[in-house]
Design a protein around this motif. Structure first.
Motif, PDB file in Angstrom:
ATOM      1  N   UNK A   2       0.845  -1.186   0.000  1.00  0.00           N
ATOM      2  CA  UNK A   2       0.000   0.000   0.000  1.00  0.00           C
ATOM      3  C   UNK A   2       0.883   1.240   0.000  1.00  0.00           C
ATOM      4  N   UNK A   3       0.292   2.338  -0.437  1.00  0.00           N
ATOM      5  CA  UNK A   3       1.048   3.568  -0.614  1.00  0.00           C
ATOM      6  C   UNK A   3       0.599   4.614   0.396  1.00  0.00           C
ATOM      7  N   UNK A   4       1.569   5.343   0.920  1.00  0.00           N
ATOM      8  CA  UNK A   4       1.283   6.390   1.919  1.00  0.00           C
ATOM      9  C   UNK A   4       0.591   7.574   1.244  1.00  0.00           C
ATOM     10  N   UNK A   5      -0.481   8.040   1.865  1.00  0.00           N
ATOM     11  CA  UNK A   5      -1.226   9.189   1.319  1.00  0.00           C
ATOM     12  C   UNK A   5      -0.507  10.503   1.532  1.00  0.00           C
ATOM     13  N   UNK A   6       0.515  10.504   2.420  1.00  0.00           N
ATOM     14  CA  UNK A   6       1.238  11.738   2.704  1.00  0.00           C
ATOM     15  C   UNK A   6       2.456  11.910   1.788  1.00  0.00           C
ATOM     16  N   UNK A   7       3.283  10.851   1.674  1.00  0.00           N
ATOM     17  CA  UNK A   7       4.513  10.998   0.890  1.00  0.00           C
ATOM     18  C   UNK A   7       4.562  10.094  -0.330  1.00  0.00           C
ATOM     19  N   UNK A   8       3.590   9.146  -0.462  1.00  0.00           N
ATOM     20  CA  UNK A   8       3.534   8.279  -1.622  1.00  0.00           C
ATOM     21  C   UNK A   8       4.437   7.071  -1.543  1.00  0.00           C
ATOM     22  N   UNK A   9       5.132   6.860  -0.430  1.00  0.00           N
ATOM     23  CA  UNK A   9       6.071   5.753  -0.307  1.00  0.00           C
ATOM     24  C   UNK A   9       5.341   4.407  -0.273  1.00  0.00           C
ATOM     25  N   UNK A  10       6.004   3.370  -0.797  1.00  0.00           N
ATOM     26  CA  UNK A  10       5.432   2.031  -0.821  1.00  0.00           C
ATOM     27  C   UNK A  10       5.699   1.332   0.508  1.00  0.00           C
ATOM     28  N   UNK A  11       4.661   0.716   1.074  1.00  0.00           N
ATOM     29  CA  UNK A  11       4.757   0.072   2.379  1.00  0.00           C
ATOM     30  C   UNK A  11       4.111  -1.303   2.325  1.00  0.00           C
ATOM     31  N   UNK A  12       4.527  -2.178   3.265  1.00  0.00           N
ATOM     32  CA  UNK A  12       3.868  -3.469   3.419  1.00  0.00           C
ATOM     33  C   UNK A  12       2.441  -3.264   3.908  1.00  0.00           C
ATOM     34  N   UNK A  13       1.542  -4.214   3.562  1.00  0.00           N
ATOM     35  CA  UNK A  13       0.125  -4.056   3.892  1.00  0.00           C
ATOM     36  C   UNK A  13      -0.135  -4.033   5.384  1.00  0.00           C
ATOM     37  N   UNK A  14       0.728  -4.681   6.186  1.00  0.00           N
ATOM     38  CA  UNK A  14       0.415  -4.843   7.606  1.00  0.00           C
ATOM     39  C   UNK A  14       1.011  -3.755   8.499  1.00  0.00           C
ATOM     40  N   UNK A  15       1.762  -2.795   7.926  1.00  0.00           N
ATOM     41  CA  UNK A  15       2.347  -1.765   8.782  1.00  0.00           C
ATOM     42  C   UNK A  15       1.332  -0.678   9.094  1.00  0.00           C
ATOM     43  N   UNK A  16       1.486  -0.052  10.248  1.00  0.00           N
ATOM     44  CA  UNK A  16       0.572   1.020  10.658  1.00  0.00           C
ATOM     45  C   UNK A  16       1.157   2.397  10.418  1.00  0.00           C
ATOM     46  N   UNK A  17       2.492   2.465  10.254  1.00  0.00           N
ATOM     47  CA  UNK A  17       3.139   3.753  10.049  1.00  0.00           C
ATOM     48  C   UNK A  17       4.036   3.676   8.817  1.00  0.00           C
ATOM     49  N   UNK A  18       4.077   4.757   8.057  1.00  0.00           N
ATOM     50  CA  UNK A  18       4.897   4.813   6.853  1.00  0.00           C
ATOM     51  C   UNK A  18       6.378   4.747   7.219  1.00  0.00           C
ATOM     52  N   UNK A  19       7.133   3.928   6.490  1.00  0.00           N
ATOM     53  CA  UNK A  19       8.555   3.780   6.797  1.00  0.00           C
ATOM     54  C   UNK A  19       9.361   5.008   6.426  1.00  0.00           C
ATOM     55  N   UNK A  20       8.807   5.883   5.568  1.00  0.00           N
ATOM     56  CA  UNK A  20       9.527   7.078   5.129  1.00  0.00           C
ATOM     57  C   UNK A  20       9.240   8.283   6.009  1.00  0.00           C
ATOM     58  N   UNK A  21       7.941   8.573   6.219  1.00  0.00           N
ATOM     59  CA  UNK A  21       7.580   9.818   6.936  1.00  0.00           C
ATOM     60  C   UNK A  21       6.897   9.572   8.266  1.00  0.00           C
ATOM     61  N   UNK A  22       6.699   8.298   8.656  1.00  0.00           N
ATOM     62  CA  UNK A  22       6.069   7.930   9.939  1.00  0.00           C
ATOM     63  C   UNK A  22       4.613   8.317  10.009  1.00  0.00           C
ATOM     64  N   UNK A  23       3.967   8.584   8.874  1.00  0.00           N
ATOM     65  CA  UNK A  23       2.532   8.884   8.861  1.00  0.00           C
ATOM     66  C   UNK A  23       1.754   7.633   9.265  1.00  0.00           C
ATOM     67  N   UNK A  24       0.731   7.808  10.104  1.00  0.00           N
ATOM     68  CA  UNK A  24      -0.061   6.676  10.567  1.00  0.00           C
ATOM     69  C   UNK A  24      -1.146   6.354   9.557  1.00  0.00           C
ATOM     70  N   UNK A  25      -1.238   5.065   9.145  1.00  0.00           N
ATOM     71  CA  UNK A  25      -2.270   4.652   8.198  1.00  0.00           C
ATOM     72  C   UNK A  25      -3.603   4.497   8.926  1.00  0.00           C
ATOM     73  N   UNK A  26      -4.691   4.854   8.237  1.00  0.00           N
ATOM     74  CA  UNK A  26      -6.029   4.683   8.800  1.00  0.00           C
ATOM     75  C   UNK A  26      -6.328   3.200   8.940  1.00  0.00           C
TER      76      UNK A  26
END
Length: 442
Positions: A2-26
């Motif tokens: 899944x992709x972060x809505x804040x910075x667009x970084x690609x993340x694993x489906x099960x993470x709660x925070x973006x690995x790039x900007x630490x944005x919390x996924x809904x």
């Protein structure tokens, strides 16, 4: 993925925070089950195993994120500041003290005083309590609050009545600004890669940032501050994603304003010092609606800003410096910020404590007195005199306050001028002068 809505970084489906900007996924909503259903039959074992696994994953992720942020102090500060910026209301306490590079008695006297400001801020309501401190003692307190566009002043123990000030023009401007904030809230800059700006700030600040006992210390002079801003603007100058996102959102905001018939006019004595209505909005929209026109304006504006910063660098005094000390809680949220401004005349010390909870009284017009009525009735002098009498009574009740004043060189040097034999006489003469000065304000 899944992709972060804040910075667009690609993340694993099960993470709660973006690995790039630490944005919390809904969090995705799941069907809720009762405790009995979870514990019924074979499902109970899987529920316990699943819950345990989830708990372990969350702990590992939390520890991993903490280690990552602790290893990157600049990102830790930026992440903390971003969390504060996203809040629509917050509370805490700010403390202010000064150190004057002067050996005079007056300078030493001033340095022993401080100011505490307790605050509870939201978009609609603002409550602040100001406390003047003499060493460790409170010597004067007052509350200033804004509720529903009405200003309240409460002198607490120093006067029985609460005063309010209501002005139609101020209320209109406040309502217009609130309406404008509705459009500001839609400004998200989606799709913009924020990591490049974080990297630019890191490169600019790396030599000025250090960690000490879990705290992050940022030490800069004015030149360093300007260079940080310049680094960010340099990155933004050629950022196509930023330009596209900025253009799309500005056009959408201006279009919405036209549809809503939004209008904001600051008019003083019949002269519009600031006017933002349909005509202004249409002109702005015409100027930027075409992307190529917007791109030209965007680059022109950034070129001018960068050139201005580089020009200022030539005349910047490097002896003005700022030290920021950030202290974090276990969730890597900023708990306190200590700021020290160091300049030729002295130092200003400020501490912002965001962990302090405040409780403020709720004010209403029906239980308050209009300030305008007091002014119209020429009762301002009586009010100030009563406040002064109560202030002096409270002040001299504390023996530490009295000893401090009477032992000070300021009291000794001014006692003859005021013909004051003790602290109370000194304060009475001082308050009379204050009343005299205040009379010119009304």
């Amino acid at each position: 993925m899944k992709y972060c809505t804040e910075c667009g970084a690609e993340n694993m489906d099960d993470v709660k925070f973006c690995i790039e900007c630490a944005n919390e996924f809904a969090e995705q909503k799941k069907e809720k089950k009762s405790f009995a259903e979870l514990m019924n039959g074979k499902g109970s074992k899987f529920a316990i195993i699943g819950a345990s696994s989830l708990f372990i994953i969350l702990v590992v992720f939390f520890v991993g994120k903490s280690i990552y942020l602790n290893a990157n102090p600049v990102l830790k500060v930026l992440n903390g500041v971003d969390s504060i910026a996203k809040k629509k209301e917050f509370e805490g306490q700010a403390a202010f003290n000064v150190k004057i590079n002067d050996n005079s008695d007056e300078a030493e006297f001033v340095e022993d005083f401080g100011l505490l400001v307790d605050f509870d801020l939201s978009r609609d309501d603002i409550s602040t309590k100001y406390t003047v401190m003499l060493e460790e003692n409170d010597v004067f307190e007052t509350v200033v609050a804004v509720k529903e566009n009405t200003l309240y002043v409460d002198f607490l123990d120093y006067y029985d009545e609460v005063f309010y000030y209501e002005n139609d023009e101020i209320n209109e401007q406040a309502d217009a600004l609130k309406s404008m904030m509705k459009y500001v809230d839609t400004f998200k800059l989606k799709g913009v890669d924020r990591s490049k700006y974080i990297e630019a700030i890191q490169k600019s600040l790396k030599r000025d940032v250090k960690t000490e006992g879990g705290r992050v210390i940022v030490d800069m002079n004015v030149k360093d501050m300007i260079e940080v801003v310049e680094a960010v603007l340099d990155e933004a100058e050629d950022d196509e994603e930023l330009m596209l996102s900025l253009h799309t959102e500005l056009v959408d905001i201006l279009t919405s304003m036209l549809e809503d018939d939004f209008e904001y006019i600051y008019d003083e004595d019949g002269y519009s010092e600031f006017k933002f209505d349909d005509n202004t909005i249409e002109l702005a929209l015409d100027a930027i609606e075409d992307f190529e026109d917007f791109e030209d304006l965007y680059k022109m504006a950034l070129d001018e800003m960068i050139s201005d910063l580089r020009y200022q660098l030539q005349f910047t005094q490097e002896d003005i410096s700022l030290e920021l000390v950030f202290d974090f809680n276990v969730f890597n949220k900023i708990k306190t910020v200590e700021a020290t401004f160091d300049f030729e005349e002295g130092k200003i010390f400020t501490t912002l404590d965001l962990s302090k909870n405040n409780k403020f009284k709720r004010y209403s017009i029906t239980k308050s007195t209009a300030i305008e009525d007091v002014i119209d009735d020429n009762d301002v002098g009586d009010v100030i005199e009563d406040i002064g009498d109560n202030f002096i009574d409270n002040f001299v009740e504390n023996e530490e306050n009295v000893d401090y004043v009477e032992d000070s060189d300021v009291f000794k040097s001014y006692s003859e001028e005021y013909r004051s034999a003790d602290c109370e006489d000194f304060l009475e003469e001082f308050w009379k002068e204050l009343m005299y000065e205040a009379s010119y304000m009304f």
